[in-house]
Write an enzyme that holds these catalytic residues in place. Structure first.
Site, PDB file in Angstrom:
ATOM      1  N   LYS A  19     -31.279 -55.128  86.984  1.00  0.00           N
ATOM      2  CA  LYS A  19     -31.685 -56.382  86.340  1.00  0.00           C
ATOM      3  C   LYS A  19     -30.945 -57.543  86.973  1.00  0.00           C
ATOM      4  O   LYS A  19     -29.842 -57.409  87.516  1.00  0.00           O
ATOM      5  CB  LYS A  19     -31.431 -56.351  84.825  1.00  0.00           C
ATOM      6  CG  LYS A  19     -29.959 -56.206  84.398  1.00  0.00           C
ATOM      7  CD  LYS A  19     -29.180 -57.503  84.336  1.00  0.00           C
ATOM      8  CE  LYS A  19     -27.724 -57.273  83.942  1.00  0.00           C
ATOM      9  NZ  LYS A  19     -26.876 -58.464  84.134  1.00  0.00           N
ATOM     10  N   GLY A 110     -21.660 -54.044  89.633  1.00  0.00           N
ATOM     11  CA  GLY A 110     -22.056 -55.218  90.381  1.00  0.00           C
ATOM     12  C   GLY A 110     -22.747 -56.294  89.575  1.00  0.00           C
ATOM     13  O   GLY A 110     -23.240 -57.264  90.142  1.00  0.00           O
ATOM     14  N   ASP A 149     -27.421 -54.180  77.761  1.00  0.00           N
ATOM     15  CA  ASP A 149     -28.490 -54.209  78.757  1.00  0.00           C
ATOM     16  C   ASP A 149     -29.400 -52.984  78.718  1.00  0.00           C
ATOM     17  O   ASP A 149     -30.429 -52.966  79.407  1.00  0.00           O
ATOM     18  CB  ASP A 149     -27.893 -54.318  80.163  1.00  0.00           C
ATOM     19  CG  ASP A 149     -27.160 -55.625  80.404  1.00  0.00           C
ATOM     20  OD1 ASP A 149     -27.539 -56.635  79.774  1.00  0.00           O
ATOM     21  OD2 ASP A 149     -26.200 -55.631  81.205  1.00  0.00           O
TER      22      ASP A 149
END
Length: 314
Positions: A19, A110, A149
């Site tokens: 995402k 990341g 998420d």
């Protein structure tokens, strides 16, 4: 009704996407320590694959490409795939069993929610392996327990996230978007970024303002409109902690990207481009040491793409 072990197929593979937070607004921390978020997610074409097979016990194996640091992966007992399996098994009262193989292509630590993608893929795959028939509502509820998420990784596309990001609602998206992603060779602590946000923004609002401009830009399908609307409240604290990320954003925009943005809390930097060829040109410039580039890994991805979905079973 739970299927019998001997009736189950040999394996299921589920793919889940990375995402990007096209908009990430952060409010002041609540009493429980969490920051209210208002974010617009986009799922992009970097994927992790999770394959599950019947087994009498439990195992998780993770394969990573050469450019990824396997040392950043969590231990088995801390792996979000194991936690997802525990929650799904407890929900149905079944034992946690299976052999799980995770093949990663989403940067680790990341800011692109690779762990959340793995959790979402594991929920979908194990639900089929165990024959438990979990409803969409229950899958989303379990996903929200795993992390902010994870529900979006199930849904994919482009969506508005509120609460801590876990309350997800699709938004209109008329575009096909092209991104260049540059992962970092070392992580950036998400809690540290949020702490620095608090230091830099002592008067942050209790609730972040709406993302109307960003949502309108998605509906327009115009890359230049989206570039102008991209926003990340965590970008300033991330760059303050890692100034080289700001330098990378400048280089990407100098290479022709419409806009550079830190993904989530970082450290991956993403660059919006106008077409596939434009994205490849920007990626080549950032990867070319003779042209001032210094990044051995530069990825190109399109968006928006589907959430966690079955890709094969036998």
């Amino acid at each position: 009704m739970t299927a019998r072990f001997e009736d189950l197929p040999a394996q299921f593979t589920v793919r889940a996407p990375a995402k990007i937070n096209l908009h990430l607004g952060v409010g002041a921390p609540r009493e429980d320590g969490y920051h209210p978020l208002l974010t617009v997610y986009q799922a992009v074409g970097l994927h992790d694959d999770v394959t599950v097979r019947p087994a009498p016990d439990w195992s998780v194996e993770v394969a990573v490409p050469d450019w990824m640091d396997a040392g950043q992966l969590p231990r088995l007992e801390d792996n979000i795939v194991t936690r997802a399996a525990d929650l799904l098994a407890a929900h149905h009262g079944v034992p946690r069993t299976g052999a799980v193989d995770v093949v990663k292509a989403i940067p680790v630590a990341g800011g692109m929610a690779g762990g959340s993608a793995d959790a979402a893929a594991a929920l979908v795959a194990l639900d089929r392996l165990w024959g438990t028939g979990t409803t969409d509502e229950d899958l989303l509820r379990i996903a929200a327990e795993l992390g902010s998420d994870v529900p979006f990784a199930l849904i994919g596309g482009s969506a508005l996230g509120t609460g801590r990001g876990e309350l997800v609602q699709r938004v209109e998206d008329a575009g096909t978007w092209w991104w260049v992603a540059v992962p970092s060779d070392r992580g950036l602590s998400t809690p540290q970024v949020y702490r620095h946000f608090d230091e830099l923004s002592p008067h942050a609002p209790a609730q972040p303002p709406p993302a109307d401009d960003l949502i309108a830009a998605l509906a327009s399908g115009v890359p230049e409109a989206l570039a102008a609307a991209l926003h990340n409240d965590l970008q300033e604290p991330a760059i303050a902690l890692r100034p080289e990320l700001g330098d990378l954003l400048d280089r990407g925009e100098a290479a022709g990207a419409l806009r550079g943005l830190i993904s989530g809390s970082g450290p991956t930097c993403v660059f919006l481009c106008s077409s596939p060829d434009h994205a490849r040109e920007v990626a080549a410039t950032l990867a070319d040491p003779d042209g001032g580039g210094e990044h051995p890994t530069v990825l190109v991805a399109n968006g928006a793409v589907s959430g966690a979905h079955l890709v094969e079973y036998a």
